[in-house]
Design a protein around this motif. Structure first.
Motif, PDB file in Angstrom:
ATOM      1  N   SER A 173       0.861  -1.189   0.000  1.00 48.26           N
ATOM      2  CA  SER A 173       0.000   0.000   0.000  1.00 48.26           C
ATOM      3  C   SER A 173       0.895   1.235   0.000  1.00 48.26           C
ATOM      4  CB  SER A 173      -0.901   0.004   1.243  1.00 48.26           C
ATOM      5  OG  SER A 173      -1.686  -1.165   1.288  1.00 48.26           O
ATOM      6  N   PRO A 174       1.334   1.669  -1.187  1.00 47.24           N
ATOM      7  CA  PRO A 174       2.311   2.760  -1.254  1.00 47.24           C
ATOM      8  C   PRO A 174       1.766   4.071  -0.709  1.00 47.24           C
ATOM      9  CG  PRO A 174       1.467   2.238  -3.430  1.00 47.24           C
ATOM     10  CD  PRO A 174       0.965   1.170  -2.518  1.00 47.24           C
ATOM     11  N   ALA A 175       2.687   4.822  -0.116  1.00 45.39           N
ATOM     12  CA  ALA A 175       2.321   6.123   0.457  1.00 45.39           C
ATOM     13  C   ALA A 175       2.258   7.189  -0.628  1.00 45.39           C
ATOM     14  CB  ALA A 175       3.333   6.532   1.522  1.00 45.39           C
ATOM     15  N   THR A 176       1.451   8.206  -0.382  1.00 41.54           N
ATOM     16  CA  THR A 176       1.379   9.344  -1.286  1.00 41.54           C
ATOM     17  C   THR A 176       0.951  10.573  -0.491  1.00 41.54           C
ATOM     18  OG1 THR A 176       0.538  10.118  -3.436  1.00 41.54           O
ATOM     19  CG2 THR A 176      -1.045   9.101  -1.956  1.00 41.54           C
ATOM     20  N   SER A 177       1.014  11.715  -1.133  1.00 41.01           N
ATOM     21  CA  SER A 177       0.544  12.954  -0.502  1.00 41.01           C
ATOM     22  C   SER A 177      -0.120  13.808  -1.557  1.00 41.01           C
ATOM     23  CB  SER A 177       1.708  13.715   0.143  1.00 41.01           C
ATOM     24  OG  SER A 177       2.674  14.064  -0.828  1.00 41.01           O
ATOM     25  N   ILE A 178      -1.103  14.580  -1.131  1.00 38.40           N
ATOM     26  CA  ILE A 178      -1.802  15.500  -2.027  1.00 38.40           C
ATOM     27  C   ILE A 178      -1.944  16.844  -1.328  1.00 38.40           C
ATOM     28  CG2 ILE A 178      -3.050  13.741  -3.319  1.00 38.40           C
ATOM     29  CD1 ILE A 178      -5.489  14.289  -1.565  1.00 38.40           C
ATOM     30  N   MET A 179      -2.020  17.887  -2.126  1.00 39.82           N
ATOM     31  CA  MET A 179      -2.208  19.235  -1.585  1.00 39.82           C
ATOM     32  C   MET A 179      -3.165  19.990  -2.497  1.00 39.82           C
ATOM     33  SD  MET A 179      -1.549  22.701  -1.849  1.00 39.82           S
ATOM     34  CE  MET A 179      -0.111  22.931  -2.904  1.00 39.82           C
ATOM     35  N   GLN A 180      -4.064  20.732  -1.903  1.00 40.63           N
ATOM     36  CA  GLN A 180      -5.007  21.510  -2.676  1.00 40.63           C
ATOM     37  C   GLN A 180      -5.125  22.922  -2.121  1.00 40.63           C
ATOM     38  OE1 GLN A 180      -6.820  20.598  -5.570  1.00 40.63           O
ATOM     39  NE2 GLN A 180      -6.918  22.837  -5.486  1.00 40.63           N
ATOM     40  N   GLU A 181      -5.012  23.909  -3.009  1.00 39.26           N
ATOM     41  CA  GLU A 181      -5.293  25.291  -2.637  1.00 39.26           C
ATOM     42  C   GLU A 181      -6.800  25.528  -2.704  1.00 39.26           C
ATOM     43  OE1 GLU A 181      -3.078  27.786  -5.264  1.00 39.26           O
ATOM     44  OE2 GLU A 181      -1.183  27.480  -4.203  1.00 39.26           O
ATOM     45  N   VAL A 182      -7.301  26.273  -1.716  1.00 42.52           N
ATOM     46  CA  VAL A 182      -8.701  26.677  -1.692  1.00 42.52           C
ATOM     47  C   VAL A 182      -8.707  28.153  -1.347  1.00 42.52           C
ATOM     48  CG1 VAL A 182     -11.009  26.189  -0.802  1.00 42.52           C
ATOM     49  CG2 VAL A 182      -9.257  24.404  -0.750  1.00 42.52           C
ATOM     50  N   GLY A 183      -8.923  29.009  -2.333  1.00 48.95           N
ATOM     51  CA  GLY A 183      -8.763  30.431  -2.082  1.00 48.95           C
ATOM     52  C   GLY A 183      -7.315  30.709  -1.729  1.00 48.95           C
ATOM     53  N   LEU A 184      -7.086  31.264  -0.541  1.00 51.37           N
ATOM     54  CA  LEU A 184      -5.728  31.535  -0.067  1.00 51.37           C
ATOM     55  C   LEU A 184      -5.212  30.428   0.854  1.00 51.37           C
ATOM     56  CD1 LEU A 184      -6.096  35.345   0.773  1.00 51.37           C
ATOM     57  CD2 LEU A 184      -5.233  34.309  -1.329  1.00 51.37           C
ATOM     58  N   ALA A 185      -6.041  29.431   1.114  1.00 53.59           N
ATOM     59  CA  ALA A 185      -5.698  28.371   2.064  1.00 53.59           C
ATOM     60  C   ALA A 185      -5.177  27.130   1.348  1.00 53.59           C
ATOM     61  CB  ALA A 185      -6.922  28.021   2.908  1.00 53.59           C
ATOM     62  N   LYS A 186      -4.595  26.216   2.140  1.00 51.70           N
ATOM     63  CA  LYS A 186      -4.109  24.954   1.605  1.00 51.70           C
ATOM     64  C   LYS A 186      -4.540  23.805   2.524  1.00 51.70           C
ATOM     65  CE  LYS A 186       0.056  26.787  -0.638  1.00 51.70           C
ATOM     66  NZ  LYS A 186       1.546  26.776  -0.651  1.00 51.70           N
ATOM     67  N   ILE A 187      -4.890  22.693   1.891  1.00 55.15           N
ATOM     68  CA  ILE A 187      -5.163  21.444   2.608  1.00 55.15           C
ATOM     69  C   ILE A 187      -4.157  20.418   2.109  1.00 55.15           C
ATOM     70  CG2 ILE A 187      -6.851  19.662   3.153  1.00 55.15           C
ATOM     71  CD1 ILE A 187      -9.052  21.582   2.296  1.00 55.15           C
ATOM     72  N   SER A 188      -3.435  19.765   3.021  1.00 50.37           N
ATOM     73  CA  SER A 188      -2.448  18.748   2.651  1.00 50.37           C
ATOM     74  C   SER A 188      -2.800  17.432   3.342  1.00 50.37           C
ATOM     75  CB  SER A 188      -1.047  19.183   3.070  1.00 50.37           C
ATOM     76  OG  SER A 188      -0.703  20.425   2.472  1.00 50.37           O
ATOM     77  N   ILE A 189      -2.621  16.337   2.627  1.00 53.98           N
ATOM     78  CA  ILE A 189      -2.962  15.020   3.161  1.00 53.98           C
ATOM     79  C   ILE A 189      -1.847  14.031   2.834  1.00 53.98           C
ATOM     80  CG2 ILE A 189      -4.588  13.085   3.085  1.00 53.98           C
ATOM     81  CD1 ILE A 189      -6.772  15.062   2.327  1.00 53.98           C
ATOM     82  N   GLN A 190      -1.494  13.214   3.826  1.00 56.31           N
ATOM     83  CA  GLN A 190      -0.562  12.107   3.633  1.00 56.31           C
ATOM     84  C   GLN A 190      -1.304  10.819   3.967  1.00 56.31           C
ATOM     85  OE1 GLN A 190       2.736  13.127   6.209  1.00 56.31           O
ATOM     86  NE2 GLN A 190       3.852  14.098   4.535  1.00 56.31           N
TER      87      GLN A 190
END
Length: 288
Positions: A29-46
């Motif tokens: 189950s390989p690891a990954t990460s994602i990041m999304q900008e929302v307006g001026l904010a950011k959400i990051s997930i590992q």
């Protein structure tokens, strides 16, 4: 402690890491990460991405009524760099472990403050350490998702959906952020300091995109043109604002200026957009 002793200790630790026959190998189950900008904010997930491999997933290898780490291996971590809202609940800026409690008809999603647990924490998981839980409903999708997938969609300046997708099931977690308040503070700050033509343009463009305060947007665009001179994109946005204010004659004039400059610069896309709008606004001005 001497430098030599520190180096010796580090080297010893390095060689000891190989002394138990541990071999680096690819994870199931390989690891990954994602990041999304929302307006001026950011959400990051590992997170990690287990595969279905022909197995029954929800109600199978992910039992109903039991905590799930939302992936595999380590617990899934989610970080937000500003306060957000999820279904009416405040998610303060910070890092959280994300857990789920799937059921056939609805899921509980927990934003957990203790990020030290491996996986779901098992017996060490303490519900009292949840920041909050929300209830969401799973839905069936018309295709098979082999590896567990977390993906952002339906993105605006103020909202974004986080989709959890695996096998034939999707769950959606909606996020909201107060971009408007952040932007108004940013606009006020930048205009107070040493504003340029681009500063006024970007402030106007934000208002135009949000479909609000068109009179103020027009004033900013006039200032941008005064400071920066004719540009195809300044005139393009001015035409859109003037049309929203019902000034189709002014909108057509601005669009023609934008079209001329865009044509000279080879900006074909802007030429087509301006031509389309000029035709539309000519029809509207004749009907008014």
């Amino acid at each position: 402690m001497s430098i030599l002793f520190k180096i010796t200790t580090l080297l010893l630790s390095f060689f000891l890491s190989f002394s138990y026959g541990q071999i680096a190998h690819p994870k199931a189950s390989p690891a990954t990460s994602i990041m999304q900008e929302v307006g001026l904010a950011k959400i990051s997930i590992q997170y990690s991405r287990p595969a279905a491999r022909g197995r029954a997933i929800f109600g199978g290898i992910v039992p109903y009524g039991r905590i799930w780490r939302v992936g595999a291996n380590e617990s899934t971590k989610i970080m937000v760099d500003t306060d957000m809202e999820i279904l009416g609940k405040l998610l303060p800026m910070g890092i959280y472990a994300l857990y789920a409690f799937p059921e056939k008809e609805e899921w509980q999603i927990a934003f957990h403050t203790n990020i030290s647990h491996w996986g779901d924490g098992r017996k060490r998981y303490n519900p009292a350490e949840d920041l909050f839980r929300i209830t969401v409903k799973p839905e069936s999708i018309p295709y098979h998702q082999e590896n567990f997938l977390m993906a952002f969609d339906s993105i605006t300046h103020n909202t974004v959906n986080l989709n959890l997708i695996w096998a034939s099931t999707k769950v959606t977690i909606p996020f909201k952020v107060d971009t408007d308040t952040q932007m108004e503070l940013e606009i006020a700050k930048q205009l107070k300091e040493n504003p340029t033509a681009q500063t006024y343009y970007e402030a106007a463009r934000y208002l135009q995109e949000q479909e609000k305060d068109f009179e103020r947007a027009l004033a900013y665009l006039d200032k941008a043109l005064e400071l920066g001179g004719d540009t195809y994109y300044f005139h393009r946005v001015k035409s859109l604002v003037e049309a929203e204010l019902g000034n189709f004659k002014g909108a057509i004039a601005s669009a023609k200026k934008s079209l001329k400059i865009a044509s000279e610069l080879g900006k074909d896309e802007f030429v087509r957009m301006n031509e389309k709008n000029i035709k539309k606004w000519q029809t509207l001005s004749q009907n008014n």
